[in-house]
Design an enzyme around this catalytic site. Sequence first.
Site, PDB file in Angstrom:
ATOM      1  N   TYR A 168      83.761 -25.011  -1.658  1.00 28.49           N
ATOM      2  CA  TYR A 168      84.732 -25.555  -2.619  1.00 28.49           C
ATOM      3  C   TYR A 168      85.866 -26.259  -1.878  1.00 28.49           C
ATOM      4  O   TYR A 168      86.237 -27.396  -2.182  1.00 28.49           O
ATOM      5  CB  TYR A 168      85.279 -24.415  -3.496  1.00 28.49           C
ATOM      6  CG  TYR A 168      86.538 -24.772  -4.276  1.00 28.49           C
ATOM      7  CD1 TYR A 168      86.473 -25.583  -5.402  1.00 28.49           C
ATOM      8  CD2 TYR A 168      87.794 -24.285  -3.884  1.00 28.49           C
ATOM      9  CE1 TYR A 168      87.631 -25.915  -6.119  1.00 28.49           C
ATOM     10  CE2 TYR A 168      88.946 -24.606  -4.595  1.00 28.49           C
ATOM     11  CZ  TYR A 168      88.860 -25.423  -5.713  1.00 28.49           C
ATOM     12  OH  TYR A 168      90.005 -25.746  -6.413  1.00 28.49           O
TER      13      TYR A 168
HETATM   14  P1  NAD Z   1      89.500 -25.521 -15.238  1.00 31.73           P
HETATM   15  O1  NAD Z   1      88.071 -25.239 -14.944  1.00 31.73           O
HETATM   16  O2  NAD Z   1      90.174 -24.672 -16.266  1.00 31.73           O
HETATM   17  O3  NAD Z   1      89.686 -27.054 -15.650  1.00 31.73           O
HETATM   18  C1  NAD Z   1      88.909 -28.092 -15.117  1.00 31.73           C
HETATM   19  C2  NAD Z   1      88.371 -28.910 -16.291  1.00 31.73           C
HETATM   20  O4  NAD Z   1      87.678 -30.048 -15.763  1.00 31.73           O
HETATM   21  C3  NAD Z   1      87.367 -28.151 -17.146  1.00 31.73           C
HETATM   22  O5  NAD Z   1      87.803 -28.089 -18.503  1.00 31.73           O
HETATM   23  C4  NAD Z   1      86.052 -28.929 -16.996  1.00 31.73           C
HETATM   24  O6  NAD Z   1      85.312 -28.971 -18.205  1.00 31.73           O
HETATM   25  C5  NAD Z   1      86.569 -30.308 -16.584  1.00 31.73           C
HETATM   26  N1  NAD Z   1      85.599 -31.087 -15.796  1.00 31.73           N
HETATM   27  C6  NAD Z   1      84.996 -30.703 -14.655  1.00 31.73           C
HETATM   28  N2  NAD Z   1      84.172 -31.676 -14.210  1.00 31.73           N
HETATM   29  C7  NAD Z   1      84.271 -32.704 -15.098  1.00 31.73           C
HETATM   30  C8  NAD Z   1      83.656 -33.996 -15.183  1.00 31.73           C
HETATM   31  N3  NAD Z   1      82.755 -34.401 -14.293  1.00 31.73           N
HETATM   32  N4  NAD Z   1      84.007 -34.795 -16.235  1.00 31.73           N
HETATM   33  C9  NAD Z   1      84.915 -34.391 -17.153  1.00 31.73           C
HETATM   34  N5  NAD Z   1      85.518 -33.161 -17.115  1.00 31.73           N
HETATM   35  C10 NAD Z   1      85.192 -32.330 -16.104  1.00 31.73           C
HETATM   36  O7  NAD Z   1      90.258 -25.414 -13.848  1.00 31.73           O
HETATM   37  P2  NAD Z   1      91.834 -25.299 -13.517  1.00 31.73           P
HETATM   38  O8  NAD Z   1      92.070 -23.952 -12.971  1.00 31.73           O
HETATM   39  O9  NAD Z   1      92.631 -25.797 -14.664  1.00 31.73           O
HETATM   40  O10 NAD Z   1      91.930 -26.339 -12.310  1.00 31.73           O
HETATM   41  C11 NAD Z   1      92.352 -27.683 -12.502  1.00 31.73           C
HETATM   42  C12 NAD Z   1      92.358 -28.403 -11.168  1.00 31.73           C
HETATM   43  O11 NAD Z   1      93.259 -27.755 -10.278  1.00 31.73           O
HETATM   44  C13 NAD Z   1      91.018 -28.450 -10.460  1.00 31.73           C
HETATM   45  O12 NAD Z   1      90.898 -29.691  -9.823  1.00 31.73           O
HETATM   46  C14 NAD Z   1      91.131 -27.344  -9.419  1.00 31.73           C
HETATM   47  O13 NAD Z   1      90.285 -27.573  -8.306  1.00 31.73           O
HETATM   48  C15 NAD Z   1      92.596 -27.444  -9.063  1.00 31.73           C
HETATM   49  N6  NAD Z   1      93.176 -26.206  -8.531  1.00 31.73           N
HETATM   50  C16 NAD Z   1      93.312 -25.108  -9.335  1.00 31.73           C
HETATM   51  C17 NAD Z   1      93.891 -23.959  -8.825  1.00 31.73           C
HETATM   52  C18 NAD Z   1      94.103 -22.720  -9.670  1.00 31.73           C
HETATM   53  O14 NAD Z   1      94.669 -21.755  -9.157  1.00 31.73           O
HETATM   54  N7  NAD Z   1      93.695 -22.704 -10.936  1.00 31.73           N
HETATM   55  C19 NAD Z   1      94.309 -23.911  -7.484  1.00 31.73           C
HETATM   56  C20 NAD Z   1      94.129 -25.038  -6.691  1.00 31.73           C
HETATM   57  C21 NAD Z   1      93.588 -26.197  -7.232  1.00 31.73           C
END
Ligand code: NAD
Length: 311
Positions: free
Chosen positions: A145
């Site tokens: 990841y």
């Molecule tokens: P999440 O899974 O709740 O949200 C991601 C959304 O992206 C989902 O609703 C999914 O359906 C959508 N998605 C994925 N691939 C897609 C595609 N090809 N086309 C359209 N939609 C798509 O995750 P989150 O926790 O809200 O994370 C959001 C972002 O923040 C991500 O990029 C994640 O890597 C990054 N991030 C999150 C954290 C954390 O602690 N939650 C930490 C570091 C980075």
Amino acid sequence: MRILVTGCAGFIGSHLVDKLLERGYEVIGRDCFMDYYHREIKEKNIENALKNNNFKLIEEDIMNMDNFPEVNHVFHLAAQAGVRASWGKSFEIYTRNNIEAIQKLLEFYKDRKIKKFVYASSSSVYGDAELPMKEDSLLKPVSPYGVTKLAAENLCYLYWKNYGVPTVSLRYFTVYGPRQRPDMAIHKFVKAILNGDEITVFGDGTQTRDFTFIDDVVEANILAANSEIEGEVFNVGGGSRISVNKLIELLEKITEKNAKIKYIEKQKGDVRDTLADTSKISNELNWKPKVKIKEGLKRFVEWYKSLYKHI
Ligand code: NAD
């Protein structure tokens, strides 16, 4: 001002959408409702946004589209999240949604005049780097990841360098708060404690995380979008670094219930500790985390209980 938010139905994206709508912007949200967790949870996340005339949802996979909306700002949060599931056959899902998808967006917007392209990166790009983690630390992700999140950061840099796409990457450190994904530790722990179920801790629980409250992450995104800075990377760390054992102790106090804990072996891909050096974002974007861990956890528990009223 028209804004595109990818991943708009997810945990962080939906909060960002709410804040942008509150500030009167026109928001186009794109999400394909990936089945990593239940669709109903995501529908609930954007329930309020959908009532707002300034919000338009496009339910579509970024990878299936060649055209994207004409907008002033892009916030790219869509990704396949989660460290532990990124090994083996599922790596394909990560490369597709975390690397190929952003390349498509950058290709499209390289020929358009956008004000900012803000990318949701992750502290996972650091791996087990020395603490505190600084933007110029040696990057050695220890999970597939993390590798994909770093690759996307590199794509942001090269589209800025070669085509002038005004990208900024924000490295979030463990985000928590209402709507946190159900696969994340705080969500799982609170659920287990309130239901009287066992909590599984990977390792001995002394590993630490720099927890960042959702509202602070949303604010960092807006500051980055409104700044003149381009081609840069910033840490977004809440300054609330605690161990997993301490986290459980705090949750026991807040819920007034005892946790049943089972310790099992450490998982591949998990880093030992995280701690952000936030001097760069504080100096250049004037960002400081506002919500401390005890307050943030209380807000999470309140939200969780309001969602599952039977508890
Ligand atoms: P999440 O899974 O709740 O949200 C991601 C959304 O992206 C989902 O609703 C999914 O359906 C959508 N998605 C994925 N691939 C897609 C595609 N090809 N086309 C359209 N939609 C798509 O995750 P989150 O926790 O809200 O994370 C959001 C972002 O923040 C991500 O990029 C994640 O890597 C990054 N991030 C999150 C954290 C954390 O602690 N939650 C930490 C570091 C980075």
